[in-house]
Enzyme design. Structure first.
Site, PDB file in Angstrom:
ATOM      1  N   VAL A 297      50.119  58.121 -89.072  1.00 55.04           N
ATOM      2  CA  VAL A 297      50.972  57.051 -88.757  1.00 55.04           C
ATOM      3  C   VAL A 297      50.762  55.956 -89.637  1.00 55.04           C
ATOM      4  CG1 VAL A 297      52.498  55.594 -87.209  1.00 55.04           C
ATOM      5  CG2 VAL A 297      51.606  57.884 -86.432  1.00 55.04           C
ATOM      6  N   CYS A 298      51.576  55.561 -90.630  1.00 48.82           N
ATOM      7  CA  CYS A 298      51.290  54.595 -91.430  1.00 48.82           C
ATOM      8  C   CYS A 298      51.880  53.276 -91.014  1.00 48.82           C
ATOM      9  CB  CYS A 298      52.077  54.979 -92.892  1.00 48.82           C
ATOM     10  SG  CYS A 298      50.972  54.353 -94.312  1.00 48.82           S
TER      11      CYS A 298
END
Length: 459
Positions: A297-298
């Site tokens: 998850v960026c």
């Protein structure tokens, strides 16, 4: 907010990474999605080493710098350059049913996600030779959906033999029981079994956490229990306070509307000095520039992307609630195309709108696939919620599909009404939505939704 890469570059880099891992550990059976075994050395120490933790987390996806370089090369050569191949998105019914069969018969260890053949459709033997050795069980039952006689192919309700009144009464009773459980499903709850959690092998393991740390986590629990929005549901674990699982409902007005998105989270041993770790159950799909198919998850709040000072994790101020709300609001938004760094200034005006709409159409197809994936394999402790949610929203989802197949702009569903307005969609997208709608009719009918056949049409 993210780093991107072309599909060809991503697959090549993943293949390279696999070879490197196998060379270091020939006996490893870790899956690409998750790479849980890469954290095994951390378990014996009883607590995590933060430097190793961040390194391991980054290595589960391809290096961001390498990816950006590859993307820049693609930008120079391709005028239509946003990381999706139409052939990857628009699968035929036969392709998807083949995938279903492979997925349902794969026996994986807890916390490891199947590497689904969404992008290509190799034979089972090709799958097992190129990734991990998969153990094929003797056709276990599908976890999520109620059992149905015959094949999973679509069948008209009029072809079903008549049932006795007693069996109908039993079925009605079961339906009422499920919907009652769904309506009573708690937004926040404490549960026991953590064995399938992605981070179950990390954290304090058998050690007793420090009292100050445990007190801070309990404070986080209280915040979540009190302030969670209606569309986010959380389960925490009594025996492993560092673990948390969340299910987020896709917001209306976006290509993610009505979908369910599952995240496993870990409070590190030095929390809140370091941000939580978050893993996304992608099902092998990358439906957002900030959500990698490997689970990364960026987000600047998580330290997985650079951001301005107030956008980063602030010890003593930032919370897990803030993380979950940010994922829903900033990542699962109405125009995910512009989540890609630089695209907001690079693609402006009519060109930007055109590319954004096309991207949202492809994202919506993948969101529908994610619905099926989640229905077939609902996360532990969320089974009743998943089945009840899709039974409750089946007609809304199908009505949206019908409208999109007729040219309504993706994301135009507001509340329970589909707003007719701007025409959108290539003929390929419209026909793909129609095919997916027929598959959803079958899924939702098997899940107990009624009168779905009205949405079935020629695909």
């Amino acid at each position: 907010m993210d780093c991107s890469v072309s599909e060809g570059g991503l697959q090549a880099a993943i293949a390279k990474k696999l070879k490197q891992n196998q060379a270091r550990d020939p006996g490893s059976s870790s899956s690409l999605a998750g790479s849980v075994d890469s954290f095994e050395p951390l378990k014996s120490s009883g607590s995590i080493n933060l430097n190793a933790l961040k390194s391991s987390n980054d290595s589960s996806c391809i290096d961001d710098d390498e990816m950006k370089i590859e993307d820049d090369r693609d930008d120079d050569d391709d005028d239509d350059d946003y990381d999706f191949d139409d052939n990857d998105v628009y699968l035929s019914d036969d392709d998807y049913l083949t995938m279903e069969s492979q997925f349902d018969n794969v026996d994986l260890p807890p916390g490891v996600e199947a590497s689904l053949p969404w992008l290509k459709d190799p034979s089972p033997s090709e799958n097992t030779s190129s990734t991990k050795k998969l153990t094929i069980s003797d056709a276990p039952p599908v976890t999520g959906l109620p059992s149905a006689a015959g094949s999973s192919s679509a069948s008209c309700s009029s072809a079903v033999p008549s049932e006795s009144s007693s069996s109908k009464n039993v079925q009605n009773s079961d339906d009422d029981s499920l919907m009652q459980k769904f309506q009573q499903f708690k937004q926040f709850d404490v549960v026991e079994d953590f064995s399938d959690h992605h981070y179950s092998r990390m954290g304090f393991s058998d050690e007793q956490p420090p009292k100050n740390w445990a007190k801070r986590i309990q404070e986080e629990w209280k915040i979540l229990e009190k302030d969670l929005p209606d569309t986010i549901f959380v389960r925490v674990y009594e025996a492993r306070m560092e673990l948390l699982r969340a299910v987020i409902i896709g917001p209306p007005g976006t290509p993610y509307h009505d979908g369910l998105f599952v995240f496993d989270c870990l409070f590190p041993t030095d929390y809140p000095n370091s941000p939580p770790m978050v893993y996304y159950y992608s099902g092998g799909l990358r439906l957002n520039p900030n959500l990698y198919d490997c689970g990364k998850v960026c987000l600047s709040l998580l330290g997985t992307w650079s951001g301005r000072q107030r956008e980063n994790w602030i010890p003593g101020e930032s919370t897990m609630l803030q993380v979950l709300v940010s994922i829903q609001a900033l990542i699962l938004n109405a125009d995910p195309f512009f989540n890609e760094p630089g695209y907001e200034t690079r693609y402006t005006g009519v060109e930007g709108q055109k590319k954004s709409r096309k991207y949202s159409e492809e994202v919506f197809i993948m969101s529908l696939k994610t619905m099926m994936y989640t229905l077939r394999k609902p996360p532990k402790y969320f089974e009743d919620f998943v089945l009840g949610h899709f039974r409750n929203r089946a007609h809304i989802i199908l009505a949206a599909c019908k409208a999109y197949s007729e040219g309504t702009l993706v994301g135009s569903s507001i509340g329970d009404a589909v707003q007719n307005g701007v025409e959108s969609g290539s003929s390929e997208f419209k026909s793909s939505v129609a095919r997916m709608m027929n598959m959803l009719v079958t899924y939702f009918t098997r899940n107990g939704s009624t009168d779905c056949e009205q949405f079935r049409g020629a695909a």
